[in-house]
Scaffold this active site. Structure first.
Site, short mmCIF file in Angstrom:
data_model
loop_
_atom_site.label_atom_id
_atom_site.label_comp_id
_atom_site.label_asym_id
_atom_site.label_seq_id
_atom_site.Cartn_x
_atom_site.Cartn_y
_atom_site.Cartn_z
N ILE A 33 -9.37 2.52 -12.85
CA ILE A 33 -8.14 1.78 -13.10
C ILE A 33 -7.17 2.57 -13.97
O ILE A 33 -5.95 2.33 -13.95
CB ILE A 33 -8.50 0.42 -13.76
CG1 ILE A 33 -7.43 -0.61 -13.51
CG2 ILE A 33 -8.80 0.55 -15.23
CD1 ILE A 33 -7.86 -2.06 -13.82
N ASN A 92 -20.43 10.02 -19.21
CA ASN A 92 -20.41 9.73 -20.64
C ASN A 92 -21.61 8.85 -20.99
O ASN A 92 -21.91 7.90 -20.27
CB ASN A 92 -19.11 9.03 -21.03
CG ASN A 92 -17.90 9.90 -20.78
OD1 ASN A 92 -17.95 11.12 -20.95
ND2 ASN A 92 -16.80 9.29 -20.38
N GLN A 99 -18.95 6.81 -24.01
CA GLN A 99 -19.18 5.74 -23.01
C GLN A 99 -18.59 4.42 -23.51
O GLN A 99 -18.91 3.98 -24.62
CB GLN A 99 -20.68 5.57 -22.76
CG GLN A 99 -20.99 4.56 -21.66
CD GLN A 99 -22.48 4.44 -21.38
OE1 GLN A 99 -23.31 5.01 -22.09
NE2 GLN A 99 -22.82 3.69 -20.34
N HIS A 105 -22.38 5.19 -14.83
CA HIS A 105 -21.35 5.56 -13.86
C HIS A 105 -21.05 7.05 -13.94
O HIS A 105 -21.07 7.64 -15.00
CB HIS A 105 -20.06 4.75 -14.05
CG HIS A 105 -19.51 4.80 -15.45
ND1 HIS A 105 -20.04 4.05 -16.47
CD2 HIS A 105 -18.50 5.51 -15.99
CE1 HIS A 105 -19.36 4.28 -17.59
NE2 HIS A 105 -18.43 5.18 -17.33
P1 5GP Z 1 -16.52 5.47 -19.80
O1 5GP Z 1 -15.61 5.73 -20.96
O2 5GP Z 1 -17.44 4.32 -20.05
O3 5GP Z 1 -17.23 6.71 -19.32
O4 5GP Z 1 -15.58 5.11 -18.60
C1 5GP Z 1 -15.30 3.81 -18.18
C2 5GP Z 1 -14.21 3.92 -17.14
O5 5GP Z 1 -14.12 2.69 -16.47
C3 5GP Z 1 -12.83 4.23 -17.74
O6 5GP Z 1 -12.32 5.43 -17.18
C4 5GP Z 1 -12.00 3.00 -17.36
O7 5GP Z 1 -10.67 3.32 -17.00
C5 5GP Z 1 -12.78 2.42 -16.18
N1 5GP Z 1 -12.65 0.97 -16.07
C6 5GP Z 1 -12.88 0.06 -17.07
N2 5GP Z 1 -12.68 -1.19 -16.61
C7 5GP Z 1 -12.32 -1.07 -15.30
C8 5GP Z 1 -11.99 -2.01 -14.28
O8 5GP Z 1 -11.97 -3.24 -14.48
N3 5GP Z 1 -11.68 -1.52 -13.05
C9 5GP Z 1 -11.70 -0.18 -12.79
N4 5GP Z 1 -11.39 0.21 -11.54
N5 5GP Z 1 -12.02 0.75 -13.71
C10 5GP Z 1 -12.33 0.30 -14.96
#
Ligand code: 5GP
Ligand code: ZN
Length: 118
Positions: A33, A92, A99, A105
């Site tokens: 997103i 992450n 993370q 993911h």
């Molecule tokens: P992290 O920081 O945990 O490695 O990455 C989480 C990722 O999930 C971030 O890049 C963030 O933009 C994405 N993200 C979080 N909430 C949503 C959502 O509701 N929809 C989508 N498509 N991406 C999300």
């Protein structure tokens, strides 16, 4: 296998809308997103696994599937061919690993530079 409070479990279940890149029995992939690069999607296991710190030998086939799927999906999403093109894979893990969503993911990022981040 799912966590009612997990945003990615809700996305997989279709309770939160997402832009799908790929789906099979093991994984769901969708566009981030808040992309850091012209192409930025996430590959997530359908089963709720909190992080890379939670994986064991029983997850070997799933992780191999995610890793081998990434180049295929990257090419389909428009990432250029190696070596001029390519992509970046990031996982992450934990607070110090950056993370924010605690459902395992794989970030797959690509496209022409400069990127917004990374
Ligand atoms: P992290 O920081 O945990 O490695 O990455 C989480 C990722 O999930 C971030 O890049 C963030 O933009 C994405 N993200 C979080 N909430 C949503 C959502 O509701 N929809 C989508 N498509 N991406 C999300
Ligand atoms: Zn989850």
């Amino acid at each position: 296998m799912t966590d009612d409070n997990c945003v990615f479990c809700k996305i997989i279940a279709g309770k939160i809308p997402s832009k799908k890149v790929h789906e099979d029995e093991l994984v769901y992939a969708f566009h981030d997103i808040n992309p850091w690069a012209p192409i930025h999607f996430l590959i997530v296991p359908k089963a709720h696994i909190a992080s890379m710190a939670h994986v064991g030998p029983e997850h070997a086939a799933l992780l191999a599937h995610m890793m081998t799927l990434a180049p295929k999906l990257a090419a389909q999403a428009g990432c250029g061919a190696y070596p001029e093109g390519g992509f970046r894979i990031v996982v992450n893990t934990g607070a110090e690993g950056g993370q924010e969503v605690h459902h395992l993911h794989m970030h797959v990022m690509g496209g022409p530079r400069p990127w917004y981040k990374g």
